[in-house]
Design an enzyme around this catalytic site. Structure first.
Site, mmCIF file in Angstrom:
data_model
loop_
_atom_site.group_PDB
_atom_site.id
_atom_site.type_symbol
_atom_site.label_atom_id
_atom_site.label_comp_id
_atom_site.label_asym_id
_atom_site.label_seq_id
_atom_site.Cartn_x
_atom_site.Cartn_y
_atom_site.Cartn_z
ATOM 1 C CD GLU A 10 -2.819 1.450 0.447
ATOM 2 O OE1 GLU A 10 -2.463 1.477 -0.748
ATOM 3 O OE2 GLU A 10 -3.982 1.691 0.816
ATOM 4 C CG ASP A 11 -0.689 4.815 -1.814
ATOM 5 O OD1 ASP A 11 -1.472 4.261 -1.012
ATOM 6 O OD2 ASP A 11 -1.099 5.665 -2.634
ATOM 7 C CG ASP A 57 -5.557 9.715 5.163
ATOM 8 O OD1 ASP A 57 -4.837 10.414 5.881
ATOM 9 O OD2 ASP A 57 -6.610 10.148 4.639
ATOM 10 C CG PHE A 82 -2.799 15.904 -0.269
ATOM 11 C CD1 PHE A 82 -3.986 15.285 0.094
ATOM 12 C CD2 PHE A 82 -2.262 15.628 -1.524
ATOM 13 C CE1 PHE A 82 -4.631 14.409 -0.772
ATOM 14 C CE2 PHE A 82 -2.899 14.753 -2.397
ATOM 15 C CZ PHE A 82 -4.080 14.146 -2.013
ATOM 16 N NE ARG A 129 -1.550 7.944 -10.238
ATOM 17 C CZ ARG A 129 -2.252 7.624 -9.160
ATOM 18 N NH1 ARG A 129 -1.649 7.201 -8.076
ATOM 19 N NH2 ARG A 129 -3.566 7.729 -9.162
#
Ligand code: IMP
Ligand code: MG
Length: 182
Positions: A101-102, A105, A154, A167
């Site tokens: 997973e990146d 959150d 963010f 990206r």
């Protein structure tokens, strides 16, 4: 183009910091799974750059597959409603699964995917996440292997987007709080 996608993201993690942490993660994962065969599942789209770097340093036998989930919400808050829009092609029963997973959150997306995969009875199921924003967590879930804890900003780059942009940045940066989550 929105204000947020025109910014040049400020550096949070350099590409050197990322690659040395990726190397450490691979060492840990490789020793934990020595003698086993891994099914590495990337959660699209944010994890693809991280996954590509991880697997190219691994020497244990492995296969790669992908899943994609969408979560619905307003602005930067997730509603908690998650749906799997692309599923793995292979059966996972009895396999040693490593989810990639990146960023975690609220944790809602990952929790949903983990709960869903557990029903399919893998032999083991662990999570490697590049980043974690623990201050934002709404459900109890954590990565077994974590790259970096990051502040509540963010973040973009190294696979992670804002409105599909950034990206391709080789580093991880942050931009001023946009209106919507990517
Ligand atoms: P969660 O379900 O709230 O944990 O959201 C996880 C997903 O939201 C991640 O896989 C990312 O795709 C996205 N996300 C969360 N925080 C950020 C961020 O700071 N930048 C870009 N995408 C983010
Ligand atoms: Mg995203």
């Amino acid at each position: 183009m929105s204000e947020s996608s025109r910014q040049t993201p400020a550096v949070l993690l350099t590409k050197e910091q990322i690659s040395s942490r990726v190397r450490e993660l691979v060492e840990q994962i490789s020793s934990d799974y020595a003698g086993r065969e891994l099914l590495v599942i990337g959660i699209l789209k944010g994890s693809w750059v991280f996954l590509a770097d991880l697997v190219r340093l691994m020497t244990i036998p492995l296969t790669v597959d992908f899943m994609m989930a969408s979560s619905y919400g307003t602005n930067t808050e997730s509603s908690g409603k998650v749906e799997i829009v692309l599923d793995v092609k292979c059966p996972i029963q009895g396999r040693d699964v490593l989810l990639v997973e990146d960023i975690i959150d609220s944790g809602l997306t990952l929790k949903y995917i983990v709960d869903n995969l557990r029903l399919r009875k893998p032999r083991s199921l662990k999570v490697v996440a590049l980043m974690d924003k623990p201050s934002r967590r709404r459900v109890d879930i954590r990565a077994d292997y974590l790259g970096f804890e990051v502040p509540d900003k963010f973040v973009v780059g190294y696979g992670v987007d804002y409105a599909e942009r950034f990206r391709n940045l080789p580093y991880i940066g942050y931009i001023e709080e946009p209106k919507a989550k990517g």
